[in-house]
Design a protein around this motif. Structure first.
Motif, mmCIF file in Angstrom:
data_model
loop_
_atom_site.group_PDB
_atom_site.id
_atom_site.type_symbol
_atom_site.label_atom_id
_atom_site.label_comp_id
_atom_site.label_asym_id
_atom_site.label_seq_id
_atom_site.Cartn_x
_atom_site.Cartn_y
_atom_site.Cartn_z
ATOM 1 N N ARG A 60 -2.799 19.189 73.666
ATOM 2 C CA ARG A 60 -2.705 17.685 73.725
ATOM 3 C C ARG A 60 -1.204 17.242 74.108
ATOM 4 N NH1 ARG A 60 -7.072 18.013 70.344
ATOM 5 N NH2 ARG A 60 -5.680 17.984 68.401
ATOM 6 N N VAL A 61 -0.309 18.080 73.117
ATOM 7 C CA VAL A 61 1.094 17.920 73.036
ATOM 8 C C VAL A 61 1.639 18.269 74.630
ATOM 9 C CG1 VAL A 61 3.431 18.588 72.490
ATOM 10 C CG2 VAL A 61 1.498 18.255 70.475
ATOM 11 N N LEU A 62 1.296 19.268 75.055
ATOM 12 C CA LEU A 62 1.751 19.825 76.364
ATOM 13 C C LEU A 62 1.337 18.718 77.339
ATOM 14 C CD1 LEU A 62 1.380 23.598 76.226
ATOM 15 C CD2 LEU A 62 3.263 22.434 75.993
ATOM 16 N N ASP A 63 0.135 18.055 77.297
ATOM 17 C CA ASP A 63 -0.033 17.174 78.260
ATOM 18 C C ASP A 63 0.414 15.847 78.284
ATOM 19 O OD1 ASP A 63 -2.332 18.729 79.305
ATOM 20 O OD2 ASP A 63 -4.148 17.854 77.917
ATOM 21 N N SER A 64 1.327 15.515 77.374
ATOM 22 C CA SER A 64 1.899 14.339 77.418
ATOM 23 C C SER A 64 3.662 14.595 77.520
ATOM 24 C CB SER A 64 1.623 13.667 75.646
ATOM 25 O OG SER A 64 2.486 14.725 74.893
ATOM 26 N N VAL A 65 3.883 15.862 77.901
ATOM 27 C CA VAL A 65 5.381 16.056 77.972
ATOM 28 C C VAL A 65 5.843 15.611 79.129
ATOM 29 C CG1 VAL A 65 6.941 18.187 78.393
ATOM 30 C CG2 VAL A 65 5.113 18.272 76.567
ATOM 31 N N ASP A 66 6.932 14.630 79.044
ATOM 32 C CA ASP A 66 7.797 14.289 80.298
ATOM 33 C C ASP A 66 8.769 15.292 80.528
ATOM 34 O OD1 ASP A 66 9.383 13.028 82.296
ATOM 35 O OD2 ASP A 66 9.653 11.356 81.002
ATOM 36 N N LEU A 67 8.713 15.885 81.658
ATOM 37 C CA LEU A 67 9.687 16.967 82.019
ATOM 38 C C LEU A 67 11.134 16.627 82.430
ATOM 39 C CD1 LEU A 67 7.345 19.396 83.946
ATOM 40 C CD2 LEU A 67 8.120 19.629 81.702
ATOM 41 N N THR A 68 11.263 15.055 82.543
ATOM 42 C CA THR A 68 12.303 14.666 83.070
ATOM 43 C C THR A 68 13.190 14.259 81.914
ATOM 44 O OG1 THR A 68 11.488 12.558 83.538
ATOM 45 C CG2 THR A 68 11.492 13.906 85.041
ATOM 46 N N HIS A 69 12.653 14.281 80.494
ATOM 47 C CA HIS A 69 13.261 13.423 79.324
ATOM 48 C C HIS A 69 13.132 14.596 78.176
ATOM 49 C CE1 HIS A 69 14.005 10.588 76.227
ATOM 50 N NE2 HIS A 69 13.026 10.926 75.721
ATOM 51 N N ARG A 70 14.205 14.662 77.693
ATOM 52 C CA ARG A 70 14.522 15.732 76.533
ATOM 53 C C ARG A 70 14.143 14.808 75.124
ATOM 54 N NH1 ARG A 70 19.587 19.452 74.495
ATOM 55 N NH2 ARG A 70 18.694 19.589 72.496
ATOM 56 N N VAL A 71 13.452 15.468 74.219
ATOM 57 C CA VAL A 71 13.014 14.746 72.841
ATOM 58 C C VAL A 71 14.236 15.252 72.026
ATOM 59 C CG1 VAL A 71 11.654 14.462 70.948
ATOM 60 C CG2 VAL A 71 10.661 14.664 73.527
ATOM 61 N N ASP A 72 14.975 14.557 71.383
ATOM 62 C CA ASP A 72 15.769 14.905 70.132
ATOM 63 C C ASP A 72 15.100 15.517 69.106
ATOM 64 O OD1 ASP A 72 18.367 13.950 71.747
ATOM 65 O OD2 ASP A 72 17.974 12.095 71.067
ATOM 66 N N THR A 73 15.650 16.753 68.836
ATOM 67 C CA THR A 73 15.117 17.464 67.601
ATOM 68 C C THR A 73 16.393 17.901 66.744
ATOM 69 O OG1 THR A 73 15.249 19.654 68.953
ATOM 70 C CG2 THR A 73 13.147 18.185 68.929
ATOM 71 N N PRO A 74 16.053 17.998 65.492
ATOM 72 C CA PRO A 74 17.045 18.549 64.664
ATOM 73 C C PRO A 74 17.822 19.757 65.169
ATOM 74 C CG PRO A 74 15.217 17.853 63.416
ATOM 75 C CD PRO A 74 14.594 17.758 64.790
ATOM 76 N N SER A 75 19.196 20.022 64.930
ATOM 77 C CA SER A 75 19.767 21.119 65.500
ATOM 78 C C SER A 75 21.095 21.115 64.692
ATOM 79 C CB SER A 75 19.827 21.044 67.115
ATOM 80 O OG SER A 75 21.010 20.014 67.487
ATOM 81 N N GLN A 76 21.717 22.255 64.633
ATOM 82 C CA GLN A 76 22.988 22.291 64.128
ATOM 83 C C GLN A 76 24.129 22.502 64.976
ATOM 84 O OE1 GLN A 76 23.152 25.851 61.836
ATOM 85 N NE2 GLN A 76 22.077 27.211 63.010
ATOM 86 N N GLU A 77 25.345 22.179 64.999
ATOM 87 C CA GLU A 77 26.613 22.253 65.823
ATOM 88 C C GLU A 77 27.376 23.478 65.207
ATOM 89 O OE1 GLU A 77 28.425 19.085 67.920
ATOM 90 O OE2 GLU A 77 30.173 20.176 67.429
ATOM 91 N N ILE A 78 27.524 24.698 66.008
ATOM 92 C CA ILE A 78 28.248 25.580 65.621
ATOM 93 C C ILE A 78 29.467 25.910 66.444
ATOM 94 C CG2 ILE A 78 28.068 28.402 65.333
ATOM 95 C CD1 ILE A 78 25.084 27.910 64.975
ATOM 96 N N THR A 79 30.746 26.014 65.707
ATOM 97 C CA THR A 79 31.939 26.321 66.501
ATOM 98 C C THR A 79 32.089 27.771 66.326
ATOM 99 O OG1 THR A 79 32.724 24.232 66.073
ATOM 100 C CG2 THR A 79 34.438 25.715 66.614
ATOM 101 N N ILE A 80 32.558 28.379 67.664
ATOM 102 C CA ILE A 80 32.720 29.730 67.555
ATOM 103 C C ILE A 80 34.181 30.021 68.158
ATOM 104 C CG2 ILE A 80 32.229 31.963 68.794
ATOM 105 C CD1 ILE A 80 29.421 31.112 68.819
ATOM 106 N N PRO A 81 35.252 30.675 67.378
ATOM 107 C CA PRO A 81 36.537 30.903 67.744
ATOM 108 C C PRO A 81 36.651 31.949 68.951
ATOM 109 C CG PRO A 81 36.105 31.959 65.398
ATOM 110 C CD PRO A 81 34.699 31.215 65.771
ATOM 111 N N VAL A 82 37.161 31.830 69.671
ATOM 112 C CA VAL A 82 37.470 32.699 70.944
ATOM 113 C C VAL A 82 38.929 33.098 71.252
ATOM 114 C CG1 VAL A 82 37.090 33.286 73.224
ATOM 115 C CG2 VAL A 82 35.021 31.928 71.861
ATOM 116 N N VAL A 83 39.260 34.469 71.277
ATOM 117 C CA VAL A 83 40.414 34.763 71.827
ATOM 118 C C VAL A 83 40.318 34.975 73.434
ATOM 119 C CG1 VAL A 83 42.504 36.454 71.799
ATOM 120 C CG2 VAL A 83 41.455 35.679 69.711
#
Length: 201
Positions: A60-83
């Motif tokens: 039922r959820v898959l039948d309603s998915v709009d493939l052109t639109h991203r649903v915002d979901t909780p996520s974390q932001e991670i910073t990775i130091p790079v040389v």
């Protein structure tokens, strides 16, 4: 979107792009179905595993998915130091027709998201790489890429959590703990997380 039944309690969702993979992953995660026990995105598929009898709710959820639109979901932001001193930095710059400083600037200024994980524990494929840095893999892969190496290949960038063979073009290295089996969540990065690289050293 194509649905393929996988056993009695899972469905493989096939789509045409990494953007559509993210749309499916985010929509299923946002639905917060108690029936879903595992959600595994890949380059062009999403595997959804449910509790016995739970696939109807998933469909039922898959039948309603709009493939052109991203649903915002909780996520974390991670910073990775790079040389930024990788052995292929000059190759990447030359292929792109820019300077090594511009490679570093472009790579470090972008914001990435984890599209999926695979290849090795803790290896996250990140999308959001500036188009100038889209590069083919090496003609001859290395037999051993050092742990912490940061590379680019195609539309992706990634950091190697451990030493493995690999054909990505290496532009830097990080000491970030990308995978630690002693942690509650062993992998530092998970699908949907936002990632920034920060020039260090």
């Amino acid at each position: 979107m194509r649905l393929r039944r996988c056993g009695t309690d899972a469905v493989l969702v096939e789509v045409d792009s990494i953007g559509e993979v993210e749309a499916v992953r985010a929509a299923v995660r946002a639905a917060d179905l108690p029936e879903v026990v595992e959600l595994v995105p890949a380059a062009r598929t999403v595997l959804v595993t449910a509790r016995p009898g739970g696939l109807a709710a998933v469909r039922r959820v898959l039948d309603s998915v709009d493939l052109t639109h991203r649903v915002d979901t909780p996520s974390q932001e991670i910073t990775i130091p790079v040389v930024y001193d990788g052995p292929d930095l000059e190759l990447v710059a030359g292929t792109a027709g820019i300077t090594t400083d511009e490679v570093v600037r472009l790579h470090a200024e972008a914001t990435y998201s984890v599209a999926f994980c695979g290849f090795a524990p803790g290896f996250a494929y990140l999308v959001g790489l500036p188009r100038e840095l889209h590069q083919p893999r090496l003609d001859s892969p290395r037999t051993k890429v050092p742990a912490g190496s940061v590379g680019v290949a195609g539309e992706y960038t990634a950091a190697y959590p451990r030493s493995t063979p690999g054909g990505w073009r290496l532009i830097g290295r990080t000491d970030a703990p990308l995978f630690d089996p002693r942690r509650a969540a062993p992998a530092l990065l998970a699908p949907g997380d936002r990632v920034r690289f920060e020039a260090a050293g």
